[in-house]
Design an enzyme around this catalytic site. Structure first.
Site, mmCIF file in Angstrom:
data_model
loop_
_atom_site.group_PDB
_atom_site.id
_atom_site.type_symbol
_atom_site.label_atom_id
_atom_site.label_comp_id
_atom_site.label_asym_id
_atom_site.label_seq_id
_atom_site.Cartn_x
_atom_site.Cartn_y
_atom_site.Cartn_z
ATOM 1 N N GLU A 210 1.415 -5.698 11.043
ATOM 2 C CA GLU A 210 0.645 -3.951 10.817
ATOM 3 C C GLU A 210 1.762 -2.927 11.724
ATOM 4 O O GLU A 210 1.732 -3.566 12.680
ATOM 5 C CB GLU A 210 -0.539 -3.395 11.161
ATOM 6 N N GLU B 290 2.202 3.938 2.485
ATOM 7 C CA GLU B 290 2.730 3.080 4.359
ATOM 8 C C GLU B 290 3.644 3.405 4.562
ATOM 9 O O GLU B 290 4.111 2.622 3.893
ATOM 10 C CB GLU B 290 1.328 2.130 4.556
ATOM 11 N N HIS C 204 3.673 -3.492 7.121
ATOM 12 C CA HIS C 204 2.530 -2.430 6.397
ATOM 13 C C HIS C 204 1.757 -1.494 7.895
ATOM 14 O O HIS C 204 3.054 -1.788 8.956
ATOM 15 C CB HIS C 204 1.527 -3.229 6.357
ATOM 16 N N HIS D 172 1.510 -0.744 0.279
ATOM 17 C CA HIS D 172 0.152 -0.122 0.286
ATOM 18 C C HIS D 172 0.706 1.296 0.165
ATOM 19 O O HIS D 172 1.895 1.188 1.226
ATOM 20 C CB HIS D 172 -1.218 -0.293 0.814
HETATM 21 ZN ZN LIG Z 1 -1.559 -1.797 4.122
#
Ligand SMILES: [Zn+2]
Length: 359
Positions: A238, A76, A174, A73
């Site tokens: 994350e 990020e 992420h 993404h």
């Molecule tokens: Zn992500």
């Protein structure tokens, strides 16, 4: 690094050897980069396979094949900054690699645009989904297919004897769109009922990640692809909340940064033995999919991941359908009403334990 800013007078290889700035090289040529290779003074072979794709092979091989990915993404930024600095330190000889390493800056056009995606969510396109689903070709589908090929090439190219089994891992880094009750957490892809790996929980703990969501079904994510197709120990990790470039408080990533550098440069990462009481472990209770354009979330936009509400609370509605909290301890994660029709708008998770299926 102003003396290196004149990219045009140098070849890509010369630029990279002098500056170590693979992220800059990638972002200046976000769609394609001609492959090239060179050796570091310690004998490590450096191969650039494509924009955002760099492979390192130390002169003396170990059984470990490590893949680090970031920027699946594009907005990020913290993991992109962490990986860019790590690659730079290896290229400039400030960090000596011990193991084979592939680093992926997964979606350079989205990184340049400071957006999560250009056409669609790259992390829903793996395990062949890039070529199966309806609709026109787009850059993310092309890239998902290419990333799968690069990961296969990396794992399959290890120069080893048949008798030595390889330890493969892939950590896909992420940051989340929203805040989280537990700042850092990992998604452990479905292992098809094979045991969860104690050593992996210990590594996550060293990264300051003590909340883990254990999946019970296949997925189209990069981490599930690496786990299921290549038998890699693989996670979506994350690391906190999305911030623009340069606005991340890098002190919040000290432990993960240190653990990743240890992972690639030493025999083993310093870990503590696994103690489940130090973790928050969750499993998926149900996925709530958006069925109509009337889909609506009934809580504040900025609600944190892993928030719990009392049983009976209205969470979402979709035309006539109502979704309410069904279980004590049920927590919500990844709510996003803006997904395309038919896609997952939210996951509901419940606390669980791994002690009955741990190796
Ligand atoms: Zn992500």
């Amino acid at each position: 690094m102003s003396e290196f800013t004149d990219l045009k007078s140098l070849s890509s290889a010369e630029y990279l050897q002098q500056s170590g700035d693979f992220l800059k090289l990638t972002l200046e040529q976000p769609d394609t980069l001609e492959p090239f290779s060179f050796n570091l003074t310690d004998g490590t072979k450096v191969q650039v396979w494509d924009t955002g794709v760099i492979c390192f092979e130390p002169a003396v091989l170990t059984p470990n094949d490590i893949v680090l990915s970031c920027g699946v993404h594009g907005n990020e930024t913290a993991p992109i900054e962490i990986c860019a600095a790590l690659v730079q330190d290896v290229l400039l000889g400030r960090l000596t690699l011990k193991h084979r390493l592939l680093v992926l800056f997964a979606n350079p056009p989205a990184i340049n645009a400071s957006t999560r995606e250009i056409s669609e969510n790259l992390n829903r396109l793996f395990s062949g989904t890039h070529s199966k689903i309806d609709g026109a070709h787009n850059a993310e589908r092309t890239r998902a297919k290419a990333l799968e090929q690069y990961v296969s090439q990396f794992y399959n190219a290890a120069r080893v004897t048949e008798t030595v089994s390889r330890n493969r891992c892939l950590y896909d880094l992420h940051t989340a769109i929203r805040g989280s009750r537990f700042e850092k957490f990992a998604v452990y892809p479905f292992l098809h009922n094979k045991p969860w790996q104690k050593a992996q929980f210990e590594f996550l703990h060293a990264c300051d990640v003590t909340t883990v969501l254990l999946m019970q079904t296949p997925a189209t994510t990069f981490s599930y692809y690496a786990s299921n197709t290549h038998g890699a120990d693989s996670f979506t990790i994350e690391l906190g909340k999305v911030q623009p470039f340069g606005q991340n408080d890098m002190r919040r990533f000290t432990k993960v940064n240190h653990a990743l550098r240890q992972l690639i440069s030493e025999d083993a990462v310093t870990t503590k033995s696994f103690d489940e009481s130090q973790f928050q472990l969750y499993q998926v209770y149900r996925a709530i999919n958006k069925q109509t354009e009337a889909f609506e979330l009934h809580f504040a936009d900025d609600v944190e991941n892993f928030t719990c509400y009392p049983v009976g609370t209205l969470l979402a509605s979709d035309g006539e359908i109502e979704y309410r909290v069904e279980q004590e301890g049920e927590a919500l994660i990844f709510p996003n009403a803006k997904v395309a029709k038919g896609q997952r708008a939210m996951l509901m998770v419940v606390p669980t334990s791994v002690v009955h299926n741990l190796a």
